[in-house]
Design an enzyme around this catalytic site. Structure first.
Site, PDB file in Angstrom:
ATOM      1  N   HIS A 179      33.174 -11.486  11.069  1.00 57.11           N
ATOM      2  CA  HIS A 179      33.661 -12.528  10.150  1.00 57.11           C
ATOM      3  C   HIS A 179      33.668 -12.000   8.925  1.00 57.11           C
ATOM      4  CE1 HIS A 179      33.219 -15.370  13.294  1.00 57.11           C
ATOM      5  NE2 HIS A 179      31.909 -15.385  13.359  1.00 57.11           N
ATOM      6  N   ARG A 285      53.147  -2.676  21.648  1.00 53.75           N
ATOM      7  CA  ARG A 285      52.474  -1.775  22.443  1.00 53.75           C
ATOM      8  C   ARG A 285      51.972  -2.597  23.552  1.00 53.75           C
ATOM      9  NH1 ARG A 285      50.355   0.295  17.606  1.00 53.75           N
ATOM     10  NH2 ARG A 285      51.792   1.992  16.892  1.00 53.75           N
ATOM     11  N   ARG A 321      57.496  -3.116  23.949  1.00 53.99           N
ATOM     12  CA  ARG A 321      57.899  -1.882  24.708  1.00 53.99           C
ATOM     13  C   ARG A 321      57.179  -1.868  26.081  1.00 53.99           C
ATOM     14  NH1 ARG A 321      55.402   3.527  22.447  1.00 53.99           N
ATOM     15  NH2 ARG A 321      53.329   2.489  22.996  1.00 53.99           N
ATOM     16  N   GLU A 420      62.464   9.185  21.802  1.00 54.34           N
ATOM     17  CA  GLU A 420      61.280  10.055  21.670  1.00 54.34           C
ATOM     18  C   GLU A 420      61.232  11.249  22.395  1.00 54.34           C
ATOM     19  OE1 GLU A 420      57.811   7.999  22.884  1.00 54.34           O
ATOM     20  OE2 GLU A 420      58.886   6.948  24.344  1.00 54.34           O
ATOM     21  N   ASP A 444      56.037  11.195  19.132  1.00 53.41           N
ATOM     22  CA  ASP A 444      56.259  12.053  20.253  1.00 53.41           C
ATOM     23  C   ASP A 444      57.622  12.979  19.646  1.00 53.41           C
ATOM     24  OD1 ASP A 444      54.265  11.558  21.703  1.00 53.41           O
ATOM     25  OD2 ASP A 444      55.008  10.070  22.824  1.00 53.41           O
ATOM     26  N   CYS A 491      60.161   3.705  14.779  1.00 52.85           N
ATOM     27  CA  CYS A 491      58.731   2.976  14.961  1.00 52.85           C
ATOM     28  C   CYS A 491      57.472   4.105  14.731  1.00 52.85           C
ATOM     29  CB  CYS A 491      58.559   2.210  16.197  1.00 52.85           C
ATOM     30  SG  CYS A 491      58.893   3.040  17.719  1.00 52.85           S
TER      31      CYS A 491
END
Lengths: 532, 86
Positions: A179, A285, A321, A420, A444, A491
């Site tokens: 918190h 993702r 994705r 990628e 990548d 991205c």
């Protein structure tokens, strides 16, 4: 001068101030223990007072609304009354019940449930204080400009603390999701949590420097260090303010709109990103949906999550994705073979096209969520046009199934390819002819182009986003997109690097999808470049 | 007193949302309902109790209804548990 540090990243920012170490003294009233009946009635009065206080706090706080549910739980009354029947005073019964219930939750291997222990502690502390005559403010004596130091801070503390007075928090316990961290980030106050016993080295009156981004506390710094941090703090604040000022603006490069999207790994990330000024989500993702359970998530479960993310976007684009596992990420319910070369192996779209049923469950869930916002779908690791065609074939098949079942979806959902792999760079023109957008995944792409693993220190210097080969690849992908009249985003981490912003903008990149924490930074950079 | 055993099949186990729905239902019934696993037994009307069972997917739960319309209460709770899907 003493240095204390933690690896937990709580809330960034730099603060210099006096330490106020919270003392949690247990107040008690000296009295004779009465009959079980009278002890129970003392407890009932304290419980009622606590409930009333929490109900008041719950009017504008979800946390206290949840406390209101818990305080009326029969387990609390039962366990306290049982202890009283066994001969305890009301005070002792409350503290022993608290320990019992807290230890029950702390023992759980579920992060959400273990975190409920903090709520239970907070509620019981309130009941104890009401038994002793009323809620004590542990922050009595906090001065303007103090940094609050405590073992653990609770929601009730947040209601008692005057945030305008304090410059930051330091706690011994806590994680990124406590918190106190969420509160600190919302208030843009620096915080260092999870220091452990090192926090005992701090006493009230010490001069402290805290650096939230580094997880660092400096106790009683020398003059040189102090001046250094005072300057850093001022620079940090000035820059943050300038960045914040443009976080919500729309960027145009001439007539061309340039978007700053964010990468998100959960619905909470999406909420934070949109609140931080993101123009959309450039990479959602979906792996986390798969990795958090021991079985494949159902279509309904996935739909719920995608739809919640889409709604959190408020009409702004959400690029989902499809599953990208394999490589270094595995899930227990897919039988991953041991591979010599996992990064050249069975991963991402290759798995989806092999496990068509699973792929279609995900596509249907995404399609169903497409009525909740501007949802787009993107395929990872594509190396040939056939893979894109196959993926689109299954997407069309899922559309037909939904249509036959009378389920609503957006028939014109945009389809993108994540660039990628070197292969996808070479055939970018052919891919562009059959999809609606590109997003360059530099993480990548760089390692495949340079044939260098960035985690391998012997070759990591070859992993260079600014090498000619990488920059030419990025440029040729953007040109292929422009020739086909489709949008091209990025991205990978390169998009969050403000040293690359100018170059990428000049190359013609349409969309920068960045870490949530970099939205304001990149908007600021783009704004500077496009308005000069 | 009537008893029935049911297995929770939901992949995520008894998490907060279904537990909340179960407790709400249990509170509305005219008799007492308890849930038991091999570890312990708690009242179905206590959110803290139900969560504290830490029921994972595949756990066998013994539901016991006592007082009021026992059969109907038992049926209602067992159905809710069997129908938790997420």
């Amino acid at each position: 001068m003493k240095l204390l540090s933690t690896s937990v990243r709580a809330s960034e920012g730099i603060a210099v101030g006096r330490a106020f170490v919270v003392r949690r003294t247990k107040s008690s009233i000296n009295r004779e223990k009465g009959s079980a009946e009278s002890e129970k009635s003392l407890f009932a009065t304290a419980l009622a007072a606590s409930r009333e206080q929490i109900a008041h706090l719950a009017e504008n706080s979800d946390i206290f609304a949840a406390h209101l549910e818990i305080i009326d739980d029969e387990m609390i009354v039962d366990s306290v009354e049982t202890a009283i029947n066994e001969g305890c005073s009301a005070e002792d019964a409350v503290s022993s019940s608290c320990e019992q219930i807290v230890s029950m939750f702390e023992a759980m291997d579920d992060e959400y449930l273990a975190a409920r222990a903090a709520d239970v502690k907070d509620i019981f502390a309130r009941i104890s204080q009401n038994l002793a005559g009323g809620v004590i403010n542990p922050f009595e004596g906090v001065e303007n400009g103090d940094i609050v130091v405590d073992r653990e801070l609770f929601p009730s503390d947040m209601a008692l603390l005057d945030f305008s007075k304090i410059r930051g928090f330091v706690t011994a316990e806590g994680s990124t999701t406590s918190h106190v961290c969420i509160m600190a980030r919302n208030l843009s106050l620096p915080a260092v949590v999870g220091l452990g016993d090192a926090s005992a080295e701090i006493t009230t009156g010490d001069r402290l420097i805290i650096d939230g981004a580094e997880g660092l506390v400096i106790v009683n710094p020398d003059e040189y260090t102090l001046n250094d941090y005072l300057t850093r703090g001022l620079n940090y604040q000035a820059l943050k303010q300038e960045q914040q000022a443009v976080a919500n603006c729309e960027i145009f490069d001439g007539d061309r709109r340039v978007y700053v999207f964010a990468n998100a790994g959960s619905v909470e990330d999406v909420e934070r990103a949109i609140a931080s000024g993101a123009d959309g989500i450039g990479l959602f993702r979906s792996e986390f949906v798969y990795m958090q359970s021991s079985q494949e998530p159902t279509e309904d479960k996935q739909y719920e999550i995608y739809a919640a993310a889409a709604r959190a976007c408020n009409g702004k684009p959400l690029i989902i994705r499809t599953l990208d596992i394999g490589g270094d990420k595995a899930v227990p319910y897919l039988d991953f073979p041991k591979e010599e070369n996992p990064f050249l192996g069975w991963r991402a779209i290759r798995i989806s096209l092999d496990r068509v049923d699973m792929f279609c469950r995900q596509l249907r869930a995404i399609l169903r969520a497409s009525t909740d916002g501007d949802v787009r779908v993107m395929f990872p690791m594509v190396v040939c046009v056939d893979e894109l065609r196959d993926a689109k074939y299954y997407l069309e098949q899922c559309k037909r199934e939904l249509e036959q079942g009378g389920v609503a979806f957006n028939p014109n959902i945009k389809v993108g390819v994540m660039i990628e792999t070197p292969a996808s760079v070479f055939i970018a023109d052919s891919l562009a002819a059959e999809c609606d957008f590109f997003s360059i995944g530099t993480n990548d792409l760089i390692q495949y182009i340079m044939a260098a693993d960035r985690a391998n220190v012997k070759v990591s210097k070859l992993y260079n986003p600014y090498s000619d080969a990488v920059l030419r690849a990025v440029q040729s992908v953007i040109l292929a997109a422009q020739n086909a009249n489709i949008e091209c985003g990025m991205c990978g981490e390169l998009a969050s690097d403000n040293l690359a912003t100018e170059r990428l903008l000049t190359m013609g990149l349409d969309e920068f999808s960045v870490n949530v924490g970099s939205i304001a930074k990149i908007k600021y950079e783009l704004n500077k470049l496009t308005t000069k | 007193m009537v008893t029935e055993t049911v297995v929770l099949t939901a992949p995520n186990g008894m998490h907060a949302r279904p537990a909340g729905e179960l407790v709400k239902l249990a509170k509305s019934l005219d008799g007492k309902v308890t849930l038991a696993t091999s570890v312990k037994s708690v009242s179905a009307s206590s959110m803290l109790g139900v969560l504290s069972l830490g029921i994972k997917s595949g756990t066998q739960i013994t539901v016991t209804a006592e007082g009021g319309s026992e059969q109907a209460n038992l049926r209602a709770i067992v159905d809710v548990i069997a129908n938790i899907k997420d």
